[in-house]
Design a protein around this motif. Structure first.
Motif, PDB file in Angstrom:
ATOM      1  N   LEU A  25       0.829  -1.213   0.000  1.00 32.71           N
ATOM      2  CA  LEU A  25       0.000   0.000   0.000  1.00 32.71           C
ATOM      3  C   LEU A  25       0.860   1.259   0.000  1.00 32.71           C
ATOM      4  N   LYS A  26       1.963   1.242   0.723  1.00 31.63           N
ATOM      5  CA  LYS A  26       2.842   2.416   0.721  1.00 31.63           C
ATOM      6  C   LYS A  26       3.491   2.589  -0.653  1.00 31.63           C
ATOM      7  N   ASN A  27       3.899   1.483  -1.274  1.00 36.50           N
ATOM      8  CA  ASN A  27       4.440   1.582  -2.619  1.00 36.50           C
ATOM      9  C   ASN A  27       3.400   2.082  -3.616  1.00 36.50           C
ATOM     10  N   MET A  28       2.138   1.780  -3.354  1.00 33.13           N
ATOM     11  CA  MET A  28       1.071   2.233  -4.246  1.00 33.13           C
ATOM     12  C   MET A  28       0.668   3.681  -3.992  1.00 33.13           C
ATOM     13  N   GLY A  29       1.187   4.289  -2.936  1.00 31.60           N
ATOM     14  CA  GLY A  29       0.918   5.694  -2.691  1.00 31.60           C
ATOM     15  C   GLY A  29      -0.165   6.002  -1.690  1.00 31.60           C
TER      16      GLY A  29
END
Length: 451
Positions: free
Chosen positions: A368-372
């Motif tokens: 989720l963090k990589n997805m923004g």
């Protein structure tokens, strides 16, 4: 390794993030949060119909495997848990990430579009969801598609739902198509329900993955593999033996676990020769399904995103039950509670990697963090003045990403066509050297840098 996010994918994320959340960003828990964080339940009265069915079967043929027990308890066409119950949400037995916050579904929608673009933007896009719950995830994904209609251009988009529960299929139809869905005339029709969303996208329901039409497809399985039947095996002095379910000789209305005295076909074939654990759970059905997904991706193109709580070949005994958001004895009151086991992603990888490229598992927090998700939250909080809504936004973000909650218990795993990650080919001419475009980084699985 850091990589710059492809310009097109970055635009997708930024364009979705400017839209505010349409429904409450977090479910009011009413004292219960998720089936991951539970306390033991109190004693309950047994449900005689399923228990009678199981005890009669065991008396006739002997102890049953844990896989057969799970299959009967969850999907028996008459008294199965998934067939007769609406188990989702605060009033059910567990709550899933799409019910916690629609941000989750939005980011999955961006991932799907990113992979469709990475595959060259084919003219057909079939979104296939296995075990779609209430339809919340599919609804959030389709909303992203609507917001990015110009990106999809003239692509033909359709939604295909694989669902064994008649009760849940009706709920999904109401949420996705309103009153426009229709049931098939005959029970043996591959498409047993069909409808159309308000935006005109066709939606079809199937009981089996095999019935979904071939073609470029992106498959999503969120909390699907954990409910598939598992076999349990125990290492003994005489070798691997299968754990079975039998009737307690002292109490005929209760069940118990026993260890098979001799090898079974499953214990002889499903346990790896180099297995070092003393107790192993193997989901043979999950292996078959992931092989189906891999074969379809290899032949028709596409990708699969599997999100579930699990491990990479390290855990042992994870079989458990949930009822009313509390832990529940798996052998008590069969048919009244959800049964689940952590997904062994190392097993899924072993089953699929000959046909496709496998990425992950990575934790939900990382994905989720990589997805923004942090950028999305900043936009929402900046545009939100209501204290109660802000509190819900922060609470839902914490639930999804906190390592002690869902952040590191849930994992994401992906199957991709080998060409998706292929290195660019160098073409040399007499005077010119051309290089084909490099593949886009795989969103969610790569540490992306927003510029």
């Amino acid at each position: 390794m850091r990589a710059c996010l492809g310009a097109k994918t970055q635009q997708l994320i930024s364009r979705v993030f400017i839209h505010p959340v349409g429904r409450s960003a977090a479910v009011r828990w009413r004292g219960a949060q998720s089936r991951l964080f539970c306390s033991p339940s109190t004693d309950e009265k047994p449900q005689p119909s399923m228990l009678r069915h199981l005890t009669s079967k065991i008396k006739s043929t002997g102890p049953v495997t844990v896989a057969e027990y799970m299959r009967e308890v969850l999907t028996n066409p008459v008294t199965g848990y998934y067939v007769k119950n609406n188990m989702l949400g605060p009033e059910g037995d567990f709550i899933t990430s799409p019910e916690i916050s629609q941000i989750f579904g939005e980011l999955v929608g961006v991932w799907i579009l990113s992979e469709w673009m990475g595959a060259g933007q084919p003219k057909q896009l079939q979104l296939v969801e296995l075990g779609p719950g209430k339809g919340s995830l599919a609804s959030d994904v389709l909303r992203v598609f609507g917001q990015l209609r110009s990106v999809l251009g003239g692509a033909s988009v359709s939604l295909h739902l694989v669902e064994v529960s008649p009760a849940l299929s009706r709920l999904q139809a109401q949420n996705l198509t309103g009153d426009s869905s229709q049931e098939a005339d005959a029970e043996d029709e591959p498409v047993y329900r069909s409808g159309e969303t308000a935006a005109g996208l066709p939606v079809s329901w199937y009981r089996r993955l095999d019935d979904v039409p071939t073609g470029f497809s992106i498959f999503v399985a969120h909390e699907f593999f954990d409910a598939l039947p598992i076999h349990k095996f125990q290492r003994t002095e005489k070798g691997w033996r299968e754990v079975m379910v039998d009737i307690d000789p002292d109490k005929e209305d209760q069940l118990r676990f026993v260890v098979a005295p001799s090898p079974t076909l499953s214990s002889s074939t499903l346990v790896q020769a180099d297995e070092s654990r003393s107790h192993v759970e193997v989901c043979a059905e999950g292996g078959v399904i992931v092989q189906q997904l891999a074969r379809r991706i290899a032949e028709d193109g596409g990708a699969a995103l599997i999100a579930d709580y699990g491990h990479d070949g390290t855990k042992t005994d994870t079989f458990r039950g949930f009822k009313g958001h509390q832990l529940h004895d798996v052998l008590s009151s069969p048919g009244s509670a959800d049964l689940t086991a952590d997904v062994d992603f190392s097993f899924l990888r072993r089953m699929a990697e000959s046909d496709v490229a496998c990425l992950g598992p990575v934790t939900q927090r990382t994905f989720l963090k990589n997805m923004g998700i942090d950028s999305r939250m900043q936009v929402l909080l900046r545009n939100c003045s209501d204290p109660s809504t802000r509190k819900q936004l922060i609470s839902s973000y914490d639930m999804l990403t906190n390592p002690s909650k869902m952040g590191e218990r849930f994992h994401f795993f992906s199957l991709l066509h080998h060409s998706r990650l292929a290195k660019p080919k160098k073409v040399e001419g007499l005077t010119l050297e051309k290089r084909s475009p490099a593949p886009l980084p795989v969103a969610g699985f790569t540490k992306l840098k927003f510029s």
